[in-house]
Design a protein around this motif. Sequence first.
Motif, short mmCIF file in Angstrom:
data_model
loop_
_atom_site.label_atom_id
_atom_site.label_comp_id
_atom_site.label_asym_id
_atom_site.label_seq_id
_atom_site.Cartn_x
_atom_site.Cartn_y
_atom_site.Cartn_z
N PRO A 19 41.19 58.39 16.29
CA PRO A 19 40.85 58.47 14.87
C PRO A 19 39.57 59.27 14.70
O PRO A 19 38.74 59.36 15.61
CB PRO A 19 40.66 57.01 14.46
CG PRO A 19 40.30 56.31 15.73
CD PRO A 19 41.04 57.02 16.81
N ARG A 20 39.40 59.83 13.52
CA ARG A 20 38.25 60.72 13.28
C ARG A 20 37.24 60.03 12.37
O ARG A 20 37.60 59.29 11.45
CB ARG A 20 38.75 62.01 12.64
CG ARG A 20 37.66 63.06 12.41
CD ARG A 20 38.26 64.41 12.06
NE ARG A 20 38.95 64.97 13.21
CZ ARG A 20 40.27 65.20 13.25
NH1 ARG A 20 41.03 64.93 12.22
NH2 ARG A 20 40.82 65.72 14.33
N LEU A 21 35.96 60.30 12.66
CA LEU A 21 34.87 59.82 11.83
C LEU A 21 34.09 61.04 11.36
O LEU A 21 33.50 61.76 12.16
CB LEU A 21 33.95 58.88 12.61
CG LEU A 21 32.82 58.23 11.81
CD1 LEU A 21 33.39 57.18 10.84
CD2 LEU A 21 31.79 57.58 12.75
N LEU A 22 34.09 61.29 10.05
CA LEU A 22 33.39 62.42 9.47
C LEU A 22 32.05 61.92 8.94
O LEU A 22 32.00 61.06 8.06
CB LEU A 22 34.23 63.03 8.35
CG LEU A 22 33.71 64.33 7.72
CD1 LEU A 22 33.59 65.44 8.77
CD2 LEU A 22 34.62 64.77 6.58
N CYS A 23 30.96 62.47 9.49
CA CYS A 23 29.62 61.96 9.22
C CYS A 23 28.82 62.90 8.32
O CYS A 23 28.77 64.11 8.57
CB CYS A 23 28.87 61.76 10.53
SG CYS A 23 29.63 60.54 11.63
N PHE A 24 28.18 62.34 7.31
CA PHE A 24 27.42 63.09 6.31
C PHE A 24 25.94 62.75 6.46
O PHE A 24 25.54 61.60 6.24
CB PHE A 24 27.89 62.73 4.90
CG PHE A 24 29.34 63.02 4.62
CD1 PHE A 24 29.69 64.07 3.77
CD2 PHE A 24 30.36 62.24 5.17
CE1 PHE A 24 31.03 64.34 3.47
CE2 PHE A 24 31.70 62.50 4.88
CZ PHE A 24 32.04 63.57 4.04
N PRO A 25 25.07 63.72 6.77
CA PRO A 25 23.66 63.43 7.02
C PRO A 25 22.86 63.10 5.76
O PRO A 25 23.29 63.33 4.63
CB PRO A 25 23.13 64.74 7.64
CG PRO A 25 24.34 65.50 8.06
CD PRO A 25 25.43 65.11 7.11
N HIS A 26 21.67 62.60 6.01
CA HIS A 26 20.70 62.23 4.98
C HIS A 26 19.99 63.46 4.44
O HIS A 26 20.17 64.58 4.94
CB HIS A 26 19.68 61.27 5.57
CG HIS A 26 19.02 61.81 6.81
ND1 HIS A 26 19.62 61.76 8.05
CD2 HIS A 26 17.82 62.42 7.00
CE1 HIS A 26 18.82 62.32 8.95
NE2 HIS A 26 17.72 62.73 8.34
N ALA A 27 19.16 63.25 3.42
CA ALA A 27 18.37 64.34 2.86
C ALA A 27 17.42 64.90 3.92
O ALA A 27 16.70 64.14 4.57
CB ALA A 27 17.56 63.84 1.66
N GLY A 28 17.44 66.21 4.09
CA GLY A 28 16.65 66.86 5.12
C GLY A 28 17.28 66.81 6.49
O GLY A 28 16.73 67.38 7.44
N GLY A 29 18.41 66.14 6.61
CA GLY A 29 19.05 65.96 7.90
C GLY A 29 20.01 67.08 8.25
O GLY A 29 20.37 67.91 7.42
N THR A 30 20.43 67.08 9.50
CA THR A 30 21.39 68.05 10.01
C THR A 30 22.50 67.33 10.75
O THR A 30 22.41 66.13 11.03
CB THR A 30 20.70 69.04 10.97
OG1 THR A 30 20.24 68.32 12.14
CG2 THR A 30 19.52 69.73 10.30
N ALA A 31 23.52 68.09 11.11
CA ALA A 31 24.64 67.50 11.84
C ALA A 31 24.18 66.84 13.14
O ALA A 31 24.73 65.82 13.56
CB ALA A 31 25.67 68.59 12.14
N ALA A 44 36.75 57.63 22.40
CA ALA A 44 37.68 56.82 21.61
C ALA A 44 37.75 57.26 20.16
O ALA A 44 38.76 57.04 19.49
CB ALA A 44 37.29 55.35 21.69
N VAL A 45 36.66 57.86 19.66
CA VAL A 45 36.60 58.30 18.26
C VAL A 45 36.20 59.77 18.25
O VAL A 45 35.29 60.19 18.97
CB VAL A 45 35.58 57.48 17.45
CG1 VAL A 45 35.49 57.99 16.01
CG2 VAL A 45 35.96 55.99 17.48
N LEU A 248 41.81 51.57 19.80
CA LEU A 248 41.18 52.82 20.23
C LEU A 248 41.57 53.14 21.65
O LEU A 248 41.99 52.28 22.42
CB LEU A 248 39.66 52.70 20.13
CG LEU A 248 39.09 52.43 18.73
CD1 LEU A 248 37.57 52.38 18.79
CD2 LEU A 248 39.54 53.48 17.74
N ALA A 249 41.46 54.40 22.03
CA ALA A 249 41.86 54.85 23.36
C ALA A 249 41.17 54.06 24.45
O ALA A 249 41.76 53.71 25.48
CB ALA A 249 41.57 56.34 23.51
#
Length: 253
Positions: A19-31, A44-45, A248-249
């Motif tokens: 399964p996929r987890l798409l992560c969105f950073p905070h203000a001023g943050g990066t991937a 597993a993810v 999960l795997a």
Amino acid sequence: MTDSKAWFRRFHPAAPGAPRLLCFPHAGGTASYFHSLSAALAPAVDVLAVQYPGRQDRHAEPLVDDLFLLADRLAEVVAAEVTGPTAFFGHSMGASLAFEVARRLGAGPIGLFASGRRAPASFAGGPVPERSDDELLADVRRIGGTDPRVLAHPELLRLVLPVLRNDFKAAETYHYRPGPDVGCPVFALFGDSDPRVTEAEARRWAEHTSGPFELKAFPGGHFYLNDNLEEVGGLIGERLTQWTGEPLASDQQ
């Protein structure tokens, strides 16, 4: 650029069918803020982290100081590029953005982790007072999350200050626009000493989903995730198993 190579970063390989987890950073943050979480969940993810325009390898692109505009752009890319069972994890400003992207997708994510952020209904909008660089940096230091060495280095500070000012504007001018919310499970997480969100404000995320809602406090401040990585990673794995109906795997050994 609107393709996945511009918007998404994958730091570790994942098992087939993960399964996929798409992560969105905070203000001023990066991937790259989610590199450690990706390491904790791999293989597993399949963790994908969003890279906003105007930072790191996208530094030549214009910054976006409107979360609604950014959500419009991201929703288009996610719909075209992200397939399979996918949950969203947004931290701070990223939680509001993840919610707005989810609202724009027909099927939406299988679940939303809203981390370190007041619920959308807690944001009424209105003018945001202008702050000097010193006032902005004092706020950044108060909540943590930015390497103090960066803030103390004049050349590095010159590079990051426009990004911080842009993102703080986007986060602080965000307001809830009534309309369809989400139907997926929502799990709100926050630090018990976070100066930016109270338990009552986090609990209001329940108002924005017709699906199940959960709430959990962790020891720590606004960036509680840094000190609770193992526990948060375990919780994410448990909920992804629950939401997908598949182990999960790493649990299939």
